[in-house]
Design an enzyme around this catalytic site. Structure first.
Site, PDB file in Angstrom:
ATOM      1  N   GLU A   1     -13.692  -6.243  -6.420  1.00  0.00           N
ATOM      2  CA  GLU A   1     -13.484  -6.502  -7.842  1.00  0.00           C
ATOM      3  C   GLU A   1     -14.450  -7.588  -8.307  1.00  0.00           C
ATOM      4  OE1 GLU A   1      -9.997  -8.550  -9.278  1.00  0.00           O
ATOM      5  OE2 GLU A   1     -11.279 -10.196  -8.664  1.00  0.00           O
TER       6      GLU A   1
ATOM      7  N   CYS B   1      -7.362  -5.219  -5.459  1.00  0.00           N
ATOM      8  CA  CYS B   1      -7.516  -5.562  -4.037  1.00  0.00           C
ATOM      9  C   CYS B   1      -7.487  -4.362  -3.098  1.00  0.00           C
ATOM     10  CB  CYS B   1      -6.444  -6.550  -3.610  1.00  0.00           C
ATOM     11  SG  CYS B   1      -6.512  -8.081  -4.527  1.00  0.00           S
TER      12      CYS B   1
ATOM     13  N   HIS C   1      -1.537  -6.210   2.991  1.00  0.00           N
ATOM     14  CA  HIS C   1      -2.333  -6.989   2.048  1.00  0.00           C
ATOM     15  C   HIS C   1      -1.712  -8.380   1.929  1.00  0.00           C
ATOM     16  CE1 HIS C   1      -4.828  -8.330  -1.096  1.00  0.00           C
ATOM     17  NE2 HIS C   1      -3.854  -8.401  -1.983  1.00  0.00           N
TER      18      HIS C   1
END
Ligand SMILES: [Zn+2]
Lengths: 348, 130
Positions: free
Chosen positions: A80, A112, A234
């Site tokens: 990103e 993400c 994550h």
């Protein structure tokens, strides 16, 4: 069988501690450290960005794959923080690795989870028989607005994976994605820093998609948490992935090798991919590994890998991920950090 | 920084591609048209391995406009293991810790950005081998 032929990570050497950021904004460092379960984060040097880190991670992955860059038929970068709004990062990375001109290329964005999406598409190109080897990279040099909770965690790093069908170090047994439209985190065009829905980023966003993806892929595979040697989630902070993993039924021991955020920060698209590299650094042949990414907006990509014998031949060919993390670091003060990150406005 | 000039230099800036004289083996980095040793004009592509020993360095305190935010920074000449000497910025080390004779390797870094709206120029810098 499709899988990972080579893997590599790159983490810049600069760090800033939570205390140093808290000092500037008058916040309570111990409560941030406790709340985020994070005590420092990586910071890119002024000459580093998503492209440079992707190149270095890519070089490490090619060494472990035992192939030259010209063998890559596709280069996909998920981030990103692509340095250009218009112009691909992947062309620079592909050119630097020697993959051009016989090479497919695109940049990916999905907050993400852009990195795991890039890896998924690399696998799809190989599975379709379009290319023999493909490179999937997750990399970011993300920024939180000064004083925002995100500033304590947004960090920098990259992980690259050469995907192929031979000389595998890990077979990919299954992939699965769980995705809905959830506005938990966004940045409009021309805005410098992203915005987020504070507490809304937790239960309906991170946890819902992480659980949905992890449960979905385990159900499809007919597997339970105890069937895995390791699990990587994550990690926007230290707290979320550990809470998610424990709630799903995994143990701390399964999660810890890929749980780097407490001393790395949130590398966004690089987060679960870098966690996978540090887990592969210590995994044994036959180990099964679950990876579940999360990207705001929102969705989670899941992977089940089975480590092969070749891991023992390749893991020491380049420096391990924890070397970048623990052995090669320099601390910055807030002023230098602000300068490095372009947070200080100057005249032209 | 004109995009066209930057683009022409990509093979050596991104991939350390040198030219090796097919007549006498002289390695030119960047490539040349004529071999300074034997006068021949044929070169084959030769990729440098990217490691070597620091021969000398200097510290720039007043830099050109594109590098004013980087000062003070070090420029070094490294004798590469492949035999050629390369000049580049030294990164990732405090200026007090740079030592002639130290081992350095090439890493891919951003060299400069053309203002707020021009291109980013990438290339090689030296970092210490740790
Ligand atoms: Zn010659």
């Amino acid at each position: 069988m499709i899988g990972i032929t080579g893997y590599g990570a790159y983490i810049p050497r600069y760090r800033i501690k939570v205390e140093e950021i808290a000092k500037v904004w008058g916040t309570d460092a111990p409560s941030y450290k406790r709340g985020l379960q994070l005590w420092e984060k990586s910071v890119p040097g002024p000459d580093q960005d998503t492209i440079t880190m992707s190149v270095e991670a890519g070089k490490n992955a090619l060494i472990r794959a035992g192939i030259s860059g010209e063998k890559l038929g596709a280069v996909y970068i998920g981030s990103e923080s692509h340095p250009y709004a218009v112009k691909p990062s992947g062309t620079v990375v592909g050119e630097a690795l020697g993959a051009t001109p016989d090479c497919r290329c695109a940049d990916f964005e999905f907050a993400c989870k852009a990195g795991t999406e890039a890896i998924t598409c690399a696998m799809a190109q190989v599975a379709a028989g379009n290319v023999k080897y493909a490179l999937g990279v997750g990399a970011d040099t993300s920024q939180g607005a000064p004083g925002d909770a995100l500033e304590y965690s947004a960090s920098a790093g990259a992980a690259a994976f050469v995907v192929g069908q031979d000389n595998l170090i890990a077979e990919c047994e299954l992939t699965y994605t769980y995705m809905t439209d959830t506005p938990d985190f966004w940045r409009r065009e021309h805005e410098f820093y992203p915005q987020h829905g504070s507490r809304f980023t937790g239960e309906p966003a991170y946890f819902k998609h992480t659980f949905g993806c992890a449960k979905g892929i385990m159900e499809k595979a007919g597997m339970k948490p105890e069937d895995f040697a390791y699990a990587i989630f994550h990690q926007p902070n230290g707290k979320f992935p550990m809470r998610a993993g424990l709630k799903l039924g995994f143990t701390k021991e399964q999660i810890e090798p890929g749980w780097l955020t407490p001393r790395l920060g949130n590398t966004y698209s690089g987060a679960s991919p870098i966690g996978l590299t540090s887990t592969l650094d210590i995994a044994k042949p036959g180990d099964k590994i679950l990876v579940v990414s999360y990207g705001s907006g929102a969705g989670s990509d899941g992977f089940i890998f089975k480590v092969t014998d070749r891991i023992n031949e390749v893991r020491n060919m380049v420096k391990h991920t924890v070397w970048y993390l623990d052995e090669n670091k320099v601390y910055l003060d807030y002023g230098t950090y602000a300068k490095f990150r372009g947070k200080i406005r100057k005249n032209d | 920084m004109f995009p066209s000039r930057y683009w022409r230099e990509i093979p050596h800036r991104y991939r350390l591609e040198a030219g090796k004289c097919t007549g006498c083996g002289f390695v030119a980095f960047p490539r040349r048209l004529v071999c300074p040793q034997c006068g021949q004009r044929e070169f084959e592509t030769f990729k440098l391995k990217g490691e070597g020993e620091l021969l000398t360095y200097t510290v720039i305190h007043v830099g050109p406009s594109a590098f004013v935010d980087d000062t003070p920074y070090a420029l070094g000449i490294v004798k590469m293991d492949d035999g050629v000497n390369i000049t580049a910025q030294i990164s990732d080390i405090g200026l007090d810790n740079i030592e002639v004779g130290g081992r350095y390797k090439i890493e891919f870094r951003k060299i400069q950005s053309d203002g707020h709206s021009g291109i980013h120029a990438y290339g090689y810098k030296f970092i210490p081998i740790r």
